[in-house]
Write a protein that holds these residues in place. Structure first.
Motif, PDB file in Angstrom:
ATOM      1  N   PRO A 231      13.396   3.287   2.078  1.00 16.15           N
ATOM      2  CA  PRO A 231      12.136   2.591   1.812  1.00 16.15           C
ATOM      3  C   PRO A 231      12.099   1.854   0.486  1.00 16.15           C
ATOM      4  CG  PRO A 231      11.835   4.962   1.640  1.00 16.15           C
ATOM      5  CD  PRO A 231      13.235   4.732   2.137  1.00 16.15           C
ATOM      6  N   THR A 232      12.999   2.192  -0.438  1.00 15.94           N
ATOM      7  CA  THR A 232      12.960   1.563  -1.760  1.00 15.94           C
ATOM      8  C   THR A 232      14.135   0.633  -2.022  1.00 15.94           C
ATOM      9  OG1 THR A 232      14.078   3.453  -2.770  1.00 15.94           O
ATOM     10  CG2 THR A 232      11.668   3.466  -2.778  1.00 15.94           C
ATOM     11  N   THR A 233      14.908   0.329  -1.003  1.00 11.64           N
ATOM     12  CA  THR A 233      16.032  -0.581  -1.194  1.00 11.64           C
ATOM     13  C   THR A 233      15.535  -1.912  -1.723  1.00 11.64           C
ATOM     14  OG1 THR A 233      17.317   0.415   0.560  1.00 11.64           O
ATOM     15  CG2 THR A 233      17.920  -1.812  -0.047  1.00 11.64           C
TER      16      THR A 233
ATOM     17  N   ASP B  59      11.319  -4.667   4.889  1.00 14.53           N
ATOM     18  CA  ASP B  59      12.525  -4.337   5.659  1.00 14.53           C
ATOM     19  C   ASP B  59      12.470  -2.901   6.179  1.00 14.53           C
ATOM     20  OD1 ASP B  59      13.670  -6.818   5.475  1.00 14.53           O
ATOM     21  OD2 ASP B  59      15.068  -6.284   3.883  1.00 14.53           O
ATOM     22  N   TYR B  60      11.966  -1.988   5.376  1.00 13.49           N
ATOM     23  CA  TYR B  60      11.832  -0.603   5.819  1.00 13.49           C
ATOM     24  C   TYR B  60      10.826  -0.510   6.964  1.00 13.49           C
ATOM     25  CZ  TYR B  60      10.729   4.335   5.921  1.00 13.49           C
ATOM     26  OH  TYR B  60      10.525   5.630   6.343  1.00 13.49           O
ATOM     27  N   LEU B  61       9.681  -1.171   6.803  1.00 16.08           N
ATOM     28  CA  LEU B  61       8.661  -1.143   7.864  1.00 16.08           C
ATOM     29  C   LEU B  61       9.214  -1.670   9.180  1.00 16.08           C
ATOM     30  CD1 LEU B  61       5.429  -2.391   6.053  1.00 16.08           C
ATOM     31  CD2 LEU B  61       5.906  -0.088   6.888  1.00 16.08           C
ATOM     32  N   LEU B  62      10.062  -2.688   9.100  1.00 10.57           N
ATOM     33  CA  LEU B  62      10.593  -3.315  10.306  1.00 10.57           C
ATOM     34  C   LEU B  62      11.843  -2.619  10.850  1.00 10.57           C
ATOM     35  CD1 LEU B  62      10.139  -7.073   9.362  1.00 10.57           C
ATOM     36  CD2 LEU B  62       8.681  -5.655  10.823  1.00 10.57           C
ATOM     37  N   GLY B  63      12.324  -1.598  10.135  1.00 11.49           N
ATOM     38  CA  GLY B  63      13.493  -0.870  10.604  1.00 11.49           C
ATOM     39  C   GLY B  63      14.814  -1.526  10.252  1.00 11.49           C
ATOM     40  N   ARG B  64      14.796  -2.497   9.347  1.00 13.42           N
ATOM     41  CA  ARG B  64      16.040  -3.170   8.952  1.00 13.42           C
ATOM     42  C   ARG B  64      16.846  -2.325   7.977  1.00 13.42           C
ATOM     43  NH1 ARG B  64      14.894  -9.190   7.290  1.00 13.42           N
ATOM     44  NH2 ARG B  64      17.109  -8.940   6.882  1.00 13.42           N
ATOM     45  N   THR B  65      16.203  -1.349   7.348  1.00  9.83           N
ATOM     46  CA  THR B  65      16.873  -0.410   6.461  1.00  9.83           C
ATOM     47  C   THR B  65      16.166   0.930   6.592  1.00  9.83           C
ATOM     48  OG1 THR B  65      17.500   0.088   4.166  1.00  9.83           O
ATOM     49  CG2 THR B  65      15.431  -1.094   4.482  1.00  9.83           C
ATOM     50  N   ASN B  66      16.892   1.994   6.320  1.00 13.26           N
ATOM     51  CA  ASN B  66      16.288   3.318   6.359  1.00 13.26           C
ATOM     52  C   ASN B  66      15.869   3.796   4.982  1.00 13.26           C
ATOM     53  OD1 ASN B  66      16.423   3.695   9.147  1.00 13.26           O
ATOM     54  ND2 ASN B  66      18.569   4.306   9.007  1.00 13.26           N
TER      55      ASN B  66
ATOM     56  N   ASP C 247      22.749 -11.020  -3.058  1.00 12.72           N
ATOM     57  CA  ASP C 247      22.371 -10.947  -1.644  1.00 12.72           C
ATOM     58  C   ASP C 247      22.822  -9.661  -0.951  1.00 12.72           C
ATOM     59  OD1 ASP C 247      21.141 -13.450  -1.848  1.00 12.72           O
ATOM     60  OD2 ASP C 247      23.053 -14.445  -1.474  1.00 12.72           O
ATOM     61  N   LYS C 248      23.046  -8.597  -1.712  1.00 11.07           N
ATOM     62  CA  LYS C 248      23.407  -7.305  -1.136  1.00 11.07           C
ATOM     63  C   LYS C 248      22.218  -6.355  -1.281  1.00 11.07           C
ATOM     64  CE  LYS C 248      27.979  -7.958  -0.729  1.00 11.07           C
ATOM     65  NZ  LYS C 248      28.228  -9.166  -0.053  1.00 11.07           N
ATOM     66  N   GLU C 249      22.094  -5.444  -0.363  1.00  9.09           N
ATOM     67  CA  GLU C 249      21.073  -4.411  -0.479  1.00  9.09           C
ATOM     68  C   GLU C 249      21.657  -3.270  -1.296  1.00  9.09           C
ATOM     69  OE1 GLU C 249      19.444  -3.149   3.216  1.00  9.09           O
ATOM     70  OE2 GLU C 249      18.712  -5.157   3.696  1.00  9.09           O
ATOM     71  N   ILE C 250      21.048  -3.001  -2.440  1.00 11.05           N
ATOM     72  CA  ILE C 250      21.547  -1.962  -3.327  1.00 11.05           C
ATOM     73  C   ILE C 250      20.378  -1.073  -3.736  1.00 11.05           C
ATOM     74  CG2 ILE C 250      22.719  -1.490  -5.514  1.00 11.05           C
ATOM     75  CD1 ILE C 250      23.858  -4.338  -5.328  1.00 11.05           C
TER      76      ILE C 250
ATOM     77  N   TYR D  55       0.827  -1.207   0.000  1.00 12.99           N
ATOM     78  CA  TYR D  55       0.000   0.000   0.000  1.00 12.99           C
ATOM     79  C   TYR D  55       0.867   1.266   0.000  1.00 12.99           C
ATOM     80  CZ  TYR D  55      -3.191   3.670   1.212  1.00 12.99           C
ATOM     81  OH  TYR D  55      -3.894   4.849   1.194  1.00 12.99           O
ATOM     82  N   PHE D  56       1.882   1.291   0.846  1.00 14.76           N
ATOM     83  CA  PHE D  56       2.730   2.481   0.952  1.00 14.76           C
ATOM     84  C   PHE D  56       3.903   2.467  -0.042  1.00 14.76           C
ATOM     85  CE2 PHE D  56       0.855   2.660   5.310  1.00 14.76           C
ATOM     86  CZ  PHE D  56       0.323   3.935   5.222  1.00 14.76           C
ATOM     87  N   ASP D  57       4.028   1.398  -0.818  1.00 10.21           N
ATOM     88  CA  ASP D  57       5.105   1.247  -1.805  1.00 10.21           C
ATOM     89  C   ASP D  57       6.485   1.352  -1.143  1.00 10.21           C
ATOM     90  OD1 ASP D  57       6.137   0.725  -4.325  1.00 10.21           O
ATOM     91  OD2 ASP D  57       6.195   2.845  -4.889  1.00 10.21           O
ATOM     92  N   VAL D  58       6.633   0.601  -0.052  1.00  7.86           N
ATOM     93  CA  VAL D  58       7.913   0.498   0.651  1.00  7.86           C
ATOM     94  C   VAL D  58       8.213  -0.982   0.854  1.00  7.86           C
ATOM     95  CG1 VAL D  58       7.628   2.710   1.848  1.00  7.86           C
ATOM     96  CG2 VAL D  58       6.861   0.613   2.961  1.00  7.86           C
ATOM     97  N   THR D  59       9.410  -1.283   1.308  1.00  9.00           N
ATOM     98  CA  THR D  59       9.751  -2.674   1.578  1.00  9.00           C
ATOM     99  C   THR D  59       9.358  -3.054   3.002  1.00  9.00           C
ATOM    100  OG1 THR D  59      11.958  -2.141   2.409  1.00  9.00           O
ATOM    101  CG2 THR D  59      11.761  -2.537   0.025  1.00  9.00           C
TER     102      THR D  59
END
Length: 117
Positions: free
Chosen positions: A67-69, A58-65, A97-100, A52-56
């Protein structure tokens, strides 16, 4: 972290708890409990909120800052990278397996494509 992110995303879209609840098929009370960190959503609802918010998630859970990683996993590399060819498999393997962030993927693709010109 989820409670803070949910509240921030809801407010950034100028939605009330009731409006968000309607869009997600929840009760306004449920949204309130999530935002107060008194209740935790299941994975299905996390996915629904992320979509709905077009984020990951991981972003919702605070694993990344960011939102589009995107997370590149092995053979799920972007089509453009797969098409570049065998010469670049080593680079692709190192990226697995890297966040880019998407903008960095585009820069990498541009450099690799233009390298042979």
């Amino acid at each position: 972290m989820f409670s803070e992110r949910l509240k921030q995303l809801r407010k950034s879209m100028k939605l009330t708890q009731k409006e968000l609840a309607e869009k997600l098929g929840l009760s306004p009370g449920a949204i309130g409990l999530y935002e107060q960190n008194r209740r935790t959503p299941d994975i299905e609802l996390l996915n629904k909120i992320a979509t709905y918010f077009d984020v990951t998630v991981d972003y919702l859970l605070g694993r990344t800052n960011n939102p589009t990683t995107v997370r590149i996993e092995g053979d799920k590399l972007p089509k453009e990278l797969r098409e570049i060819g065998i010469e670049y498999l080593t680079i692709a393997k190192e990226m697995a397996d890297k966040e880019i962030p998407p903008e960095d993927i585009k820069k990498i693709i541009d450099v690799l494509v233009n390298r042979n010109k």
